[in-house]
Design a protein around this motif. Sequence first.
Motif, mmCIF file in Angstrom:
data_model
loop_
_atom_site.group_PDB
_atom_site.id
_atom_site.type_symbol
_atom_site.label_atom_id
_atom_site.label_comp_id
_atom_site.label_asym_id
_atom_site.label_seq_id
_atom_site.Cartn_x
_atom_site.Cartn_y
_atom_site.Cartn_z
ATOM 1 N N ILE A 110 -78.269 30.727 -19.311
ATOM 2 C CA ILE A 110 -76.913 30.220 -19.005
ATOM 3 C C ILE A 110 -76.653 30.135 -17.475
ATOM 4 O O ILE A 110 -76.341 29.104 -16.734
ATOM 5 C CB ILE A 110 -75.927 30.806 -19.637
ATOM 6 N N PHE A 111 -77.235 31.177 -16.973
ATOM 7 C CA PHE A 111 -76.846 31.387 -15.540
ATOM 8 C C PHE A 111 -77.857 30.387 -14.686
ATOM 9 O O PHE A 111 -77.354 29.810 -13.723
ATOM 10 C CB PHE A 111 -77.298 32.823 -14.708
ATOM 11 N N TRP A 112 -79.178 29.928 -14.998
ATOM 12 C CA TRP A 112 -80.058 29.045 -14.260
ATOM 13 C C TRP A 112 -79.415 27.589 -14.504
ATOM 14 O O TRP A 112 -79.536 26.966 -13.593
ATOM 15 C CB TRP A 112 -81.344 29.517 -14.551
ATOM 16 N N VAL A 113 -79.018 27.481 -15.824
ATOM 17 C CA VAL A 113 -78.353 25.889 -16.003
ATOM 18 C C VAL A 113 -77.206 25.857 -15.021
ATOM 19 O O VAL A 113 -76.923 24.892 -14.365
ATOM 20 C CB VAL A 113 -78.155 25.797 -17.502
ATOM 21 N N ILE A 114 -76.210 26.860 -14.877
ATOM 22 C CA ILE A 114 -75.018 26.473 -14.064
ATOM 23 C C ILE A 114 -75.635 26.599 -12.473
ATOM 24 O O ILE A 114 -74.962 25.763 -11.951
ATOM 25 C CB ILE A 114 -74.183 27.753 -14.235
ATOM 26 N N PHE A 115 -76.559 27.286 -12.283
ATOM 27 C CA PHE A 115 -76.906 27.398 -10.824
ATOM 28 C C PHE A 115 -77.333 25.943 -10.370
ATOM 29 O O PHE A 115 -77.224 25.364 -9.586
ATOM 30 C CB PHE A 115 -77.920 28.456 -10.695
ATOM 31 N N PHE A 116 -78.398 25.584 -11.284
ATOM 32 C CA PHE A 116 -79.125 24.176 -11.013
ATOM 33 C C PHE A 116 -78.066 23.178 -11.010
ATOM 34 O O PHE A 116 -78.205 21.923 -10.421
ATOM 35 C CB PHE A 116 -80.456 24.172 -11.809
ATOM 36 N N GLY A 117 -77.266 23.063 -12.051
ATOM 37 C CA GLY A 117 -75.884 22.032 -12.183
ATOM 38 C C GLY A 117 -75.397 22.090 -10.839
ATOM 39 O O GLY A 117 -75.129 20.877 -10.311
ATOM 40 N N GLY A 118 -74.889 23.102 -10.516
ATOM 41 C CA GLY A 118 -74.065 23.175 -9.254
ATOM 42 C C GLY A 118 -74.901 22.764 -7.950
ATOM 43 O O GLY A 118 -74.305 21.999 -7.081
ATOM 44 N N PHE A 119 -75.974 23.143 -7.847
ATOM 45 C CA PHE A 119 -77.051 22.682 -6.795
ATOM 46 C C PHE A 119 -77.111 21.356 -6.786
ATOM 47 O O PHE A 119 -77.090 20.404 -5.866
ATOM 48 C CB PHE A 119 -78.394 23.402 -6.806
ATOM 49 N N GLY A 120 -77.237 20.528 -7.994
ATOM 50 C CA GLY A 120 -77.704 19.149 -8.269
ATOM 51 C C GLY A 120 -76.190 18.478 -7.774
ATOM 52 O O GLY A 120 -76.102 17.318 -7.056
ATOM 53 N N LEU A 121 -75.020 19.171 -8.204
ATOM 54 C CA LEU A 121 -73.550 18.446 -7.769
ATOM 55 C C LEU A 121 -73.438 18.538 -6.157
ATOM 56 O O LEU A 121 -73.204 17.660 -5.531
ATOM 57 C CB LEU A 121 -72.586 19.211 -8.285
ATOM 58 N N LEU A 122 -74.084 19.648 -5.472
ATOM 59 C CA LEU A 122 -73.940 19.754 -4.223
ATOM 60 C C LEU A 122 -74.775 18.759 -3.410
ATOM 61 O O LEU A 122 -74.186 18.128 -2.560
ATOM 62 C CB LEU A 122 -74.288 21.083 -3.583
ATOM 63 N N LEU A 123 -76.078 18.572 -3.848
ATOM 64 C CA LEU A 123 -76.811 17.569 -3.494
ATOM 65 C C LEU A 123 -76.564 15.994 -3.678
ATOM 66 O O LEU A 123 -76.525 15.364 -2.693
ATOM 67 C CB LEU A 123 -78.307 17.642 -3.980
ATOM 68 N N PHE A 124 -75.618 15.732 -4.795
ATOM 69 C CA PHE A 124 -75.130 14.416 -4.937
ATOM 70 C C PHE A 124 -73.957 14.205 -4.027
ATOM 71 O O PHE A 124 -73.861 13.240 -3.395
ATOM 72 C CB PHE A 124 -74.532 14.523 -6.505
ATOM 73 N N LYS A 125 -73.123 15.438 -3.817
ATOM 74 C CA LYS A 125 -71.801 14.961 -2.996
ATOM 75 C C LYS A 125 -72.393 14.849 -1.485
ATOM 76 O O LYS A 125 -71.839 14.129 -0.741
ATOM 77 C CB LYS A 125 -71.218 16.327 -3.070
ATOM 78 N N PHE A 126 -73.381 15.778 -1.011
ATOM 79 C CA PHE A 126 -74.248 15.388 0.387
ATOM 80 C C PHE A 126 -74.579 13.981 0.587
ATOM 81 O O PHE A 126 -74.437 13.285 1.421
ATOM 82 C CB PHE A 126 -74.986 16.558 0.753
ATOM 83 N N ALA A 127 -75.280 13.441 -0.597
ATOM 84 C CA ALA A 127 -75.921 12.187 -0.499
ATOM 85 C C ALA A 127 -74.779 11.119 -0.559
ATOM 86 O O ALA A 127 -74.933 10.019 -0.013
ATOM 87 C CB ALA A 127 -76.791 11.989 -1.665
ATOM 88 N N SER A 128 -73.649 11.408 -1.285
ATOM 89 C CA SER A 128 -72.601 10.230 -1.121
ATOM 90 C C SER A 128 -71.715 10.430 -0.306
ATOM 91 O O SER A 128 -71.050 9.480 0.014
ATOM 92 C CB SER A 128 -71.732 10.384 -2.657
ATOM 93 N N ALA A 129 -71.974 11.275 0.708
ATOM 94 C CA ALA A 129 -71.062 11.566 1.913
ATOM 95 C C ALA A 129 -71.258 10.663 2.964
ATOM 96 O O ALA A 129 -72.458 10.159 3.153
ATOM 97 C CB ALA A 129 -70.677 13.128 2.190
#
Length: 80
Positions: free
Chosen positions: A61-80
């Motif tokens: 559960i921890f790693w799924v949340i961690f990698f999901g958050g990291f993926g969202l962070l990269l997505f936000k950086f790419a879309s900005a």
Amino acid sequence: MKVAIKRMDVSMQMSNKEAQKKEVRNKEADKNDVLLATGFLTEYAFLQSLFQSKTLVSMTIFWVIFFGGFGLLLFKFASA
């Protein structure tokens, strides 16, 4: 004479139990062969371990949340 008959009965029961154990092992081996052929053996083994271990559940559960958050962070950086 009665002792010999009892020993035969016990040995027959033991052989029946051993035959049942071999049958269970053969079914398990067949299932593992199918899972290996389809490529799902590691996922199946992981899920079996997951259902038996609270620690593995919490780590997953921890790693799924961690990698999901990291993926969202990269997505936000790419879309900005």
